[in-house]
Design a protein around this motif. Structure first.
Motif, mmCIF file in Angstrom:
data_model
loop_
_atom_site.group_PDB
_atom_site.id
_atom_site.type_symbol
_atom_site.label_atom_id
_atom_site.label_comp_id
_atom_site.label_asym_id
_atom_site.label_seq_id
_atom_site.Cartn_x
_atom_site.Cartn_y
_atom_site.Cartn_z
ATOM 1 N N THR A 69 34.127 -21.907 43.570
ATOM 2 C CA THR A 69 35.523 -21.505 43.719
ATOM 3 C C THR A 69 35.556 -19.991 43.570
ATOM 4 O O THR A 69 35.046 -19.453 42.587
ATOM 5 C CB THR A 69 36.401 -22.156 42.645
ATOM 6 O OG1 THR A 69 36.380 -23.575 42.826
ATOM 7 C CG2 THR A 69 37.835 -21.658 42.737
ATOM 8 N N VAL A 70 36.157 -19.308 44.543
ATOM 9 C CA VAL A 70 36.030 -17.862 44.612
ATOM 10 C C VAL A 70 37.374 -17.175 44.378
ATOM 11 O O VAL A 70 38.359 -17.468 45.059
ATOM 12 C CB VAL A 70 35.456 -17.411 45.973
ATOM 13 C CG1 VAL A 70 35.273 -15.895 45.997
ATOM 14 C CG2 VAL A 70 34.124 -18.103 46.250
ATOM 15 N N ALA A 71 37.377 -16.258 43.422
ATOM 16 C CA ALA A 71 38.507 -15.352 43.255
ATOM 17 C C ALA A 71 38.254 -14.165 44.176
ATOM 18 O O ALA A 71 37.344 -13.367 43.942
ATOM 19 C CB ALA A 71 38.623 -14.894 41.812
ATOM 20 N N VAL A 72 39.023 -14.104 45.244
ATOM 21 C CA VAL A 72 38.872 -13.066 46.260
ATOM 22 C C VAL A 72 39.746 -11.888 45.852
ATOM 23 O O VAL A 72 40.969 -11.986 45.861
ATOM 24 C CB VAL A 72 39.309 -13.600 47.639
ATOM 25 C CG1 VAL A 72 39.239 -12.498 48.686
ATOM 26 C CG2 VAL A 72 38.461 -14.797 48.040
ATOM 27 N N LEU A 106 41.705 -4.261 46.727
ATOM 28 C CA LEU A 106 42.827 -3.337 46.523
ATOM 29 C C LEU A 106 43.926 -3.593 47.552
ATOM 30 O O LEU A 106 45.101 -3.346 47.299
ATOM 31 C CB LEU A 106 42.317 -1.899 46.635
ATOM 32 C CG LEU A 106 43.265 -0.770 46.225
ATOM 33 C CD1 LEU A 106 43.697 -0.922 44.769
ATOM 34 C CD2 LEU A 106 42.580 0.586 46.429
ATOM 35 N N ASN A 107 43.519 -4.105 48.718
ATOM 36 C CA ASN A 107 44.447 -4.425 49.802
ATOM 37 C C ASN A 107 44.797 -5.909 49.752
ATOM 38 O O ASN A 107 43.944 -6.755 50.034
ATOM 39 C CB ASN A 107 43.799 -4.068 51.147
ATOM 40 C CG ASN A 107 44.733 -4.277 52.328
ATOM 41 O OD1 ASN A 107 45.594 -5.150 52.308
ATOM 42 N ND2 ASN A 107 44.549 -3.493 53.368
ATOM 43 N N PRO A 108 46.024 -6.267 49.414
ATOM 44 C CA PRO A 108 46.374 -7.688 49.297
ATOM 45 C C PRO A 108 46.303 -8.434 50.620
ATOM 46 O O PRO A 108 46.014 -9.638 50.637
ATOM 47 C CB PRO A 108 47.805 -7.660 48.752
ATOM 48 C CG PRO A 108 48.335 -6.306 49.113
ATOM 49 C CD PRO A 108 47.166 -5.385 49.082
ATOM 50 N N SER A 153 39.459 -21.161 47.033
ATOM 51 C CA SER A 153 39.581 -19.765 46.626
ATOM 52 C C SER A 153 41.025 -19.436 46.296
ATOM 53 O O SER A 153 41.939 -20.231 46.531
ATOM 54 C CB SER A 153 39.081 -18.829 47.735
ATOM 55 O OG SER A 153 39.947 -18.863 48.855
ATOM 56 N N ALA A 154 41.212 -18.246 45.761
ATOM 57 C CA ALA A 154 42.534 -17.680 45.540
ATOM 58 C C ALA A 154 42.414 -16.182 45.745
ATOM 59 O O ALA A 154 41.363 -15.589 45.480
ATOM 60 C CB ALA A 154 43.047 -17.990 44.136
ATOM 61 N N ALA A 155 43.479 -15.566 46.238
ATOM 62 C CA ALA A 155 43.462 -14.134 46.536
ATOM 63 C C ALA A 155 44.207 -13.362 45.455
ATOM 64 O O ALA A 155 45.267 -13.787 44.983
ATOM 65 C CB ALA A 155 44.099 -13.880 47.896
ATOM 66 N N TYR A 156 43.636 -12.216 45.089
ATOM 67 C CA TYR A 156 44.233 -11.361 44.069
ATOM 68 C C TYR A 156 44.153 -9.896 44.497
ATOM 69 O O TYR A 156 43.158 -9.481 45.107
ATOM 70 C CB TYR A 156 43.495 -11.493 42.733
ATOM 71 C CG TYR A 156 43.557 -12.855 42.114
ATOM 72 C CD1 TYR A 156 44.589 -13.201 41.244
ATOM 73 C CD2 TYR A 156 42.570 -13.800 42.393
ATOM 74 C CE1 TYR A 156 44.634 -14.463 40.657
ATOM 75 C CE2 TYR A 156 42.609 -15.063 41.813
ATOM 76 C CZ TYR A 156 43.642 -15.388 40.956
ATOM 77 O OH TYR A 156 43.692 -16.637 40.388
ATOM 78 N N THR A 157 45.177 -9.142 44.132
ATOM 79 C CA THR A 157 45.127 -7.692 44.289
ATOM 80 C C THR A 157 44.512 -7.114 43.027
ATOM 81 O O THR A 157 44.958 -7.428 41.923
ATOM 82 C CB THR A 157 46.539 -7.117 44.496
ATOM 83 O OG1 THR A 157 47.155 -7.765 45.599
ATOM 84 C CG2 THR A 157 46.466 -5.621 44.761
#
Length: 263
Positions: A34-37, A40-42, A59-63
């Protein structure tokens, strides 16, 4: 790549919105993590997250601004609450010399030096500090630092701050490995060579010309991603404190002498 290699692992990749970082995130997800992506660019982080979803991964996306300790704390708290503690950290985010205006030492303003070091050395240090407690509690973890062949081989008059910061990453890698290796945490660095994002003929020919034909082809982001997956998983469990140069053999040559030898 087998889908079970990293099943149950939570990985965090910085600078995962494009290039090497995106390839690493995709590769880790394909291997079952499981990847925390983070990026700096959301928008680009979200795009990588969507690509992982398309291939059936999690996965989940984070700034994330890697230079800010409070940003690391917030992201890791959310990842821990949503999934589990991070067991694989890929410190990939970087400020490139060409973007920063980083040249020879006398041509590089001190604020540029500070910006490059903030992104390329302070950021990885903060990330490692924030994930280490969870890794030590779990008795396992893999921290992977994306350094550069620029840390090992200099180009006169170019990338003084970048090369110095990337060399600093190697020192940090070895200190983490030496200090926490006996408690189950491994820390290694990857030094990519020339990695090309495009595969157009003009770019390929330009690489062959500039390298003097010393390697068959330029590197691809997937070359680095497969190395990351290897270091993250069981296959790499006896590798600690090392720098893996992934450059197709480019830096094994002395280009000037190699050209003369072939003449």
């Amino acid at each position: 790549m087998p889908h079970h290699l990293l099943r149950g692992h939570v990985a965090l990749v910085t600078g995962a919105g494009s290039g090497i970082g995106r390839a690493c995130a995709l590769g880790l997800a394909e291997a079952g993590a499981t990847v925390a992506v983070t990026d700096l660019n959301p928008d680009t982080a979200r795009q990588t997250h969507e690509l992982i979803a398309e291939q059936g991964g999690s996965s989940a996306a984070y700034t994330l601004d890697v230079t800010e300790d409070s940003a690391w704390e917030a992201v890791l708290n959310d990842v821990r609450a949503t999934f589990a503690p991070v067991i694989v950290l890929v410190n990939n985010a970087a400020l490139k010399a060409s973007v920063a205006g980083d040249g020879g030492l006398l041509d590089t303003p001190v604020p540029v030096w500070d910006r490059v070091f903030a992104a390329n050395l302070r950021g990885p240090m903060l990330g490692a500090r924030r994930v280490l407690p969870d890794m030590l509690e779990a008795g396992t973890g893999s921290i992977i630092m994306m350094t550069s062949t620029s840390a090992l081989h200099s180009v006169a008059g170019f990338a003084t701050a970048y090369s110095s910061a990337k060399a600093g990453m190697i020192g940090l890698t070895r200190m983490i490995a030496a200090t926490y290796g006996t408690q189950g945490v491994r820390c290694n660095a990857i030094a990519p060579g020339v990695i090309m994002l495009g595969d157009d003929t003009a770019s390929q020919e330009a690489f062959r010309e500039s390298s003097g034909g010393l390697t068959q082809r330029p590197g691809r982001p997937t070359d680095i991603a497969s190395t990351v997956v290897f270091l993250a998983g069981q296959a790499g469990e006896y590798i600690n404190g090392q720098v893996l140069v992934v450059d197709g053999g480019l830096t094994t040559h002395m280009p000037g002498l190699s050209k003369k030898a072939r003449a």
